[in-house]
Design a protein around this motif. Structure first.
Motif, PDB file in Angstrom:
ATOM      1  N   ASP A   4       0.827  -1.204   0.000  1.00 31.47           N
ATOM      2  CA  ASP A   4       0.000   0.000   0.000  1.00 31.47           C
ATOM      3  C   ASP A   4       0.861   1.255   0.000  1.00 31.47           C
ATOM      4  O   ASP A   4       0.668   2.153  -0.816  1.00 31.47           O
ATOM      5  CB  ASP A   4      -0.914   0.036   1.229  1.00 31.47           C
ATOM      6  CG  ASP A   4      -1.952  -1.065   1.213  1.00 31.47           C
ATOM      7  OD1 ASP A   4      -2.158  -1.678   0.147  1.00 31.47           O
ATOM      8  OD2 ASP A   4      -2.551  -1.313   2.256  1.00 31.47           O
ATOM      9  N   GLU A  43     -12.271  -0.351  -3.967  1.00 31.06           N
ATOM     10  CA  GLU A  43     -12.215  -1.777  -4.273  1.00 31.06           C
ATOM     11  C   GLU A  43     -12.576  -2.016  -5.730  1.00 31.06           C
ATOM     12  O   GLU A  43     -13.389  -1.285  -6.304  1.00 31.06           O
ATOM     13  CB  GLU A  43     -13.192  -2.554  -3.385  1.00 31.06           C
ATOM     14  CG  GLU A  43     -12.811  -2.539  -1.921  1.00 31.06           C
ATOM     15  CD  GLU A  43     -13.745  -3.400  -1.092  1.00 31.06           C
ATOM     16  OE1 GLU A  43     -14.949  -3.486  -1.414  1.00 31.06           O
ATOM     17  OE2 GLU A  43     -13.255  -4.005  -0.120  1.00 31.06           O
ATOM     18  N   LEU A  56     -10.397  -6.835  -5.155  1.00 28.19           N
ATOM     19  CA  LEU A  56      -9.093  -6.259  -4.830  1.00 28.19           C
ATOM     20  C   LEU A  56      -9.290  -5.000  -4.012  1.00 28.19           C
ATOM     21  O   LEU A  56     -10.249  -4.255  -4.220  1.00 28.19           O
ATOM     22  CB  LEU A  56      -8.342  -5.917  -6.116  1.00 28.19           C
ATOM     23  CG  LEU A  56      -8.181  -7.049  -7.130  1.00 28.19           C
ATOM     24  CD1 LEU A  56      -7.538  -6.520  -8.400  1.00 28.19           C
ATOM     25  CD2 LEU A  56      -7.379  -8.185  -6.530  1.00 28.19           C
ATOM     26  N   SER A  57      -8.372  -4.743  -3.106  1.00 26.57           N
ATOM     27  CA  SER A  57      -8.456  -3.546  -2.268  1.00 26.57           C
ATOM     28  C   SER A  57      -7.315  -2.589  -2.601  1.00 26.57           C
ATOM     29  O   SER A  57      -6.399  -2.922  -3.364  1.00 26.57           O
ATOM     30  CB  SER A  57      -8.425  -3.935  -0.791  1.00 26.57           C
ATOM     31  OG  SER A  57      -7.247  -4.651  -0.497  1.00 26.57           O
ATOM     32  N   SER A  60      -3.465  -2.675  -4.498  1.00 28.95           N
ATOM     33  CA  SER A  60      -3.344  -3.776  -5.455  1.00 28.95           C
ATOM     34  C   SER A  60      -2.939  -3.272  -6.832  1.00 28.95           C
ATOM     35  O   SER A  60      -3.328  -2.182  -7.246  1.00 28.95           O
ATOM     36  CB  SER A  60      -4.683  -4.510  -5.586  1.00 28.95           C
ATOM     37  OG  SER A  60      -5.078  -5.092  -4.373  1.00 28.95           O
ATOM     38  N   PHE A  62      -3.259  -4.506 -10.861  1.00 32.51           N
ATOM     39  CA  PHE A  62      -4.045  -5.453 -11.649  1.00 32.51           C
ATOM     40  C   PHE A  62      -3.970  -5.098 -13.125  1.00 32.51           C
ATOM     41  O   PHE A  62      -3.620  -3.981 -13.493  1.00 32.51           O
ATOM     42  CB  PHE A  62      -5.500  -5.520 -11.164  1.00 32.51           C
ATOM     43  CG  PHE A  62      -6.273  -4.231 -11.276  1.00 32.51           C
ATOM     44  CD1 PHE A  62      -7.116  -4.013 -12.353  1.00 32.51           C
ATOM     45  CD2 PHE A  62      -6.160  -3.240 -10.319  1.00 32.51           C
ATOM     46  CE1 PHE A  62      -7.836  -2.832 -12.472  1.00 32.51           C
ATOM     47  CE2 PHE A  62      -6.881  -2.052 -10.411  1.00 32.51           C
ATOM     48  CZ  PHE A  62      -7.724  -1.845 -11.498  1.00 32.51           C
ATOM     49  N   GLY A 110       1.595  -9.598  -6.342  1.00 35.52           N
ATOM     50  CA  GLY A 110       0.174  -9.444  -6.642  1.00 35.52           C
ATOM     51  C   GLY A 110      -0.363 -10.607  -7.457  1.00 35.52           C
ATOM     52  O   GLY A 110      -1.431 -11.147  -7.164  1.00 35.52           O
ATOM     53  N   ARG A 114      -3.146 -13.401  -6.077  1.00 40.37           N
ATOM     54  CA  ARG A 114      -4.413 -13.672  -6.774  1.00 40.37           C
ATOM     55  C   ARG A 114      -4.516 -15.139  -7.161  1.00 40.37           C
ATOM     56  O   ARG A 114      -5.570 -15.755  -7.016  1.00 40.37           O
ATOM     57  CB  ARG A 114      -4.559 -12.769  -7.990  1.00 40.37           C
ATOM     58  CG  ARG A 114      -4.932 -11.358  -7.622  1.00 40.37           C
ATOM     59  CD  ARG A 114      -5.473 -10.555  -8.780  1.00 40.37           C
ATOM     60  NE  ARG A 114      -4.653 -10.593  -9.965  1.00 40.37           N
ATOM     61  CZ  ARG A 114      -3.607  -9.795 -10.189  1.00 40.37           C
ATOM     62  NH1 ARG A 114      -3.248  -8.896  -9.302  1.00 40.37           N
ATOM     63  NH2 ARG A 114      -2.933  -9.876 -11.305  1.00 40.37           N
TER      64      ARG A 114
END
Length: 125
Positions: A4, A43, A56-57, A60, A62, A110, A114
């Motif tokens: 984060d 999210e 996902l928070s 993250s 992606f 990450g 996942r």
């Protein structure tokens, strides 16, 4: 390394920060991947074939799979809440991976998280 905080440090001053409302589709299954994303706030739901695979928070990354393997998106993503994210182009991704090993490690973590999460849900206990 705290994902984060690292993402916030890397991207907080970016010109590419976008605010999206809940329900906004970020990309769909089978789209061509031209960028990936860093989720700064909120999210995001990852969905495929009409079902949510994961939520996902903030913190993250992606959308990187399509940049790595140059294949169409295997899943779609939509804002599960109001969110703020950073769009990372393929060129920026390549630069970050080459010049910031910590970013490459964050990306791999990450993907690994996942994959493990999906396997945990799919495999019987």
């Amino acid at each position: 390394m705290d994902m984060d905080n690292t993402l916030l440090e890397l991207f907080s001053g970016s010109d590419e920060i976008e605010s999206l409302p809940r329900g906004a589709v970020i990309f769909a299954e089978d789209d061509t991947a031209a960028e990936m994303f860093a989720l700064l706030e909120g999210e995001v739901e990852v969905f495929a074939q009409g079902r949510v695979l994961q939520t996902l928070s903030a913190g993250s990354l992606f959308g990187e799979m399509g940049l790595i393997d140059a294949q169409p998106r295997s899943a779609g993503c939509r804002a599960a809440s109001d969110c703020r994210l950073v769009r990372i182009s393929a060129k920026q991704f390549s630069f970050l991976v080459q010049h910031m090993p910590a970013f490459a490690v964050l990306t791999l973590r990450g993907v690994s998280a996942r994959l493990r999460g999906m396997l945990d849900r799919e495999l019987p206990a």
